[in-house]
Design an enzyme around this catalytic site. Sequence first.
Site, PDB file in Angstrom:
ATOM      1  N   GLN B 126       0.860  -1.125  -0.092  1.00  0.00           N
ATOM      2  CA  GLN B 126      -0.017   0.067   0.123  1.00  0.00           C
ATOM      3  C   GLN B 126       0.701   1.415  -0.079  1.00  0.00           C
ATOM      4  OE1 GLN B 126      -1.768   0.943   3.873  1.00  0.00           O
ATOM      5  NE2 GLN B 126      -3.421   1.905   2.574  1.00  0.00           N
ATOM      6  N   GLY B 127       0.883   2.224  -1.105  1.00  0.00           N
ATOM      7  CA  GLY B 127       1.470   3.279  -1.292  1.00  0.00           C
ATOM      8  C   GLY B 127       0.856   4.542  -0.618  1.00  0.00           C
ATOM      9  N   TYR B 128       0.415   4.445   0.475  1.00  0.00           N
ATOM     10  CA  TYR B 128      -0.381   5.800   0.794  1.00  0.00           C
ATOM     11  C   TYR B 128       0.522   6.815   1.404  1.00  0.00           C
ATOM     12  CZ  TYR B 128      -5.258   4.390   0.188  1.00  0.00           C
ATOM     13  OH  TYR B 128      -6.341   4.045  -0.752  1.00  0.00           O
ATOM     14  N   SER B 129       0.821   6.437   2.860  1.00  0.00           N
ATOM     15  CA  SER B 129       1.641   7.342   3.732  1.00  0.00           C
ATOM     16  C   SER B 129       2.931   7.978   3.121  1.00  0.00           C
ATOM     17  CB  SER B 129       2.140   6.744   5.047  1.00  0.00           C
ATOM     18  OG  SER B 129       1.060   6.273   5.841  1.00  0.00           O
ATOM     19  N   GLU B 249     -10.711  -0.593   5.515  1.00  0.00           N
ATOM     20  CA  GLU B 249      -9.546  -1.123   6.554  1.00  0.00           C
ATOM     21  C   GLU B 249     -10.016  -1.182   7.636  1.00  0.00           C
ATOM     22  OE1 GLU B 249      -6.246   1.409   6.210  1.00  0.00           O
ATOM     23  OE2 GLU B 249      -5.110   0.227   7.447  1.00  0.00           O
ATOM     24  N   SER B 389      -4.607   7.338  13.078  1.00  0.00           N
ATOM     25  CA  SER B 389      -4.153   7.449  14.489  1.00  0.00           C
ATOM     26  C   SER B 389      -5.673   7.437  15.185  1.00  0.00           C
ATOM     27  CB  SER B 389      -3.286   8.318  14.783  1.00  0.00           C
ATOM     28  OG  SER B 389      -4.121   9.716  14.927  1.00  0.00           O
ATOM     29  N   ASN B 390      -5.435   6.969  16.336  1.00  0.00           N
ATOM     30  CA  ASN B 390      -6.684   7.115  17.246  1.00  0.00           C
ATOM     31  C   ASN B 390      -7.098   8.414  17.448  1.00  0.00           C
ATOM     32  OD1 ASN B 390      -6.401   4.213  16.997  1.00  0.00           O
ATOM     33  ND2 ASN B 390      -6.466   3.841  19.442  1.00  0.00           N
ATOM     34  N   GLU B 391      -6.340   9.265  17.464  1.00  0.00           N
ATOM     35  CA  GLU B 391      -6.867  10.727  17.643  1.00  0.00           C
ATOM     36  C   GLU B 391      -7.634  10.962  16.413  1.00  0.00           C
ATOM     37  OE1 GLU B 391      -3.475   9.781  18.236  1.00  0.00           O
ATOM     38  OE2 GLU B 391      -3.056  10.289  20.206  1.00  0.00           O
TER      39      GLU B 391
END
Lengths: 381, 404
Positions: B126-129, B249, B389-391
């Site tokens: 996966q090329g996301y971040s 996801e 992230s959970n935030e």
Amino acid sequence: MDFNFTEEQSMLRDTVASYLQDHYDFDKRRKIITSDAGWSPAIWKAFAEELGILGAPFSEELGGLGGGATENMIVMEEVGKALVVEPYLGTVVIGGGFMKHSGYADAASVIEGIVGGTTVIAFAYAEPQGRYTWSDLKTTAKKDGSGYVLNGHKAVVIGAPWATHLVVTARTGGGQRERDGVSVFLVDKNSKGIVTRDYPTVDGARASEVFFENVSVPADALIGAEGAGLPLVEKVIDEATAAVCAEAVGSLRKLHEGTLDYARQRKQFGQAIASFQVLQHRMVDMFINVEQAVSMTYMATIKIDEADAERSKAVSAAKVQIGKACKFVGQNAIQIHGGMGMTDELAIGHYFKRATMIEGLFGSVDHHLRRYETLSFGKAA
Amino acid sequence: MNLEFSPEENAFRDEVRAFIAESYPAQLRGAQDEGEDLTKEDFLAWHKVLAAKGWVAPSWPKEWGGTNWTSTQKYIWGEELARADAIPVLPFGIAMVSPVIYTFGTPEQKAKFLPATYNGDIWWCQGYSEPGAGSDLASLKTKAERITGDDGKEYYLVNGQKTWTTLAQFADWIFCLVRTNPTAKIQEGISFLLIDMKTPGITVRPIITMDGGHEVNEVWLENVKVPVENRVFEENKGWTCAKFLLAHERSGIAGVARSKRGIERIRQMAQTELNDDGTALITDPSFKRKVAELEIDLTALEFTELRTLAGESQGKGPGPESSVLKIKGTEIQQRITELALEAAGHYGAPYFRGFPADGDNNHPIGPDFAHRTAPNYFNTRKTSIYGGSNEIQRNIIAKMVLGL
């Protein structure tokens, strides 16, 4: 009421801090911990000869700097800031502690070896079955002529691969978990019958499983009174725990500072992530945790020479606070660093790993809470 | 309101359980028991068994190999996989890119990629971040410019850097978000490209994580020529695919069945590990209390997930509520690793990766489970960071659910 350090104490801190800055930065440390030996004898020699800090808690008559628990605290905080693996704790705090408190006949010459950097000590106290009950010992020391013969298995002896000597707890009498019958020995690591399995630890140090197979030691290896060693062990472990709290404070400060720095420079959604209130509050809670950890470390250090019950209560209270702080500050430092916090490349993960190991060292939060409860409310019926 | 399994569902459970027991690759089981890093062959061994059985992608449309299972059957399947400690099928191909392809792709793309992905012939990453685009994914900078090649065909010329790319070292293809319009509003200039990892100009560099593992990578793209027909959906509409994929996801992220298994394992450890007083650790009131709280939190999560699944089976897609599953699911996974490390006591400290040589069966000391507990604890910190992230998940709930 005075929480200030003396001029000598401030100088000690500055000396250690500036030496470590020059000789023990993150990259230099990485080279040291990944070397075959896993530590730097050259750094140790410098601690002894250049800095003189291996004598920090010993009297001047014994070649030391004339300090005590406060000096150990100061050095250990710097150890925590630089993630020093060299065994100040095992050798100076613990080995030195046993020498200072036991009336050991040959203490002066052992301390001379510690101060000079030639005697390196690891503390073989834990056993596979014993968890945090220091009297739970299967290792035995049987009287043999004038000396003793040791048999048993000591678990996860931190710094043992580097040690010249081991301080070993063993049973000279009593049942496996009884308070009576615990004795302490200073054993040359080259003694015949000592077998070790050496390995690294998750926080970058080295340790060993140490097996004693009919190891003969002379009568003068006994530290303190035969069969009555447990109070001495408890006193020294309390001192070591206070010292480890100071080490944690050093690492926690770095975790907090590093997180602030990162949050200030890391930009997402067009602004520094430090500007998000949810992260600001988190970093404030980290700060409060660090400050409380500092306070409790001072408290425990100040009370370290009180009577046994008072001292133990203070140390357990401090270790509870430090254990919680290690978890909260460590986990949130990683979280706020995001993926970068997960990498081996950044120091932050290495501080987190050390803080995590300190959480369990000499007793978990649960262990020290229970100990505090017993000391404070009496034994449960 | 009904929790009973029907006789048919119980029969299905028996069938699934027998299948896993018979077919799970022995070599893979061995590697897992040793706590070794799994190889590409290990992962594929199980994938191919499942593909041959027709069970590798239960959620896909029937025509591409889906099983048409009810959500209860999928739930049972997940439970049985966890119960058997079977490795999960990697999500990148089956659960992430394929739904994008069968939802937005051309007939040619479906024919080219879906069967090969199903069979395990294409390993996706996966090329996301990107280094500058994590939580703020839409700010990604990898750019793709339209060019005409020497062969007269249309290409994208891709330049940039992706990061945290899981298992890219094994990948055949990467699905990438790239910027095709640098002047549009940030979400509106993004396209979704499928790129062959063998294309010249792609470099994969390992990132070692603090537990010592090599799971993630940097992927550098330097003048990488990608045929225009490898774009999924319209140009500059890639964000639609990205959001669709992120929702997918998240829907599997609760990990309830695996966490149940994790708690079961903690209970086993705490039977044999001794407490301070020499009795089993599980009899220690404080330890027991923590395990009990964890179980209760997991039950709450499980029923929240079941309610979500029930909603899905009535046609409500996985909505922003799935952020609740992600937050609670990952927090529970993390607490399980904390308790395991606590149970290990002194033996949480030894570290054996690469020392001595990997594969030395003699190295574990202490209880068998102990030497993995600290690395697992460290590694599992990633779960509250990845996949949004959970935030960020809390922001999503605040905005999308609460309307704040």
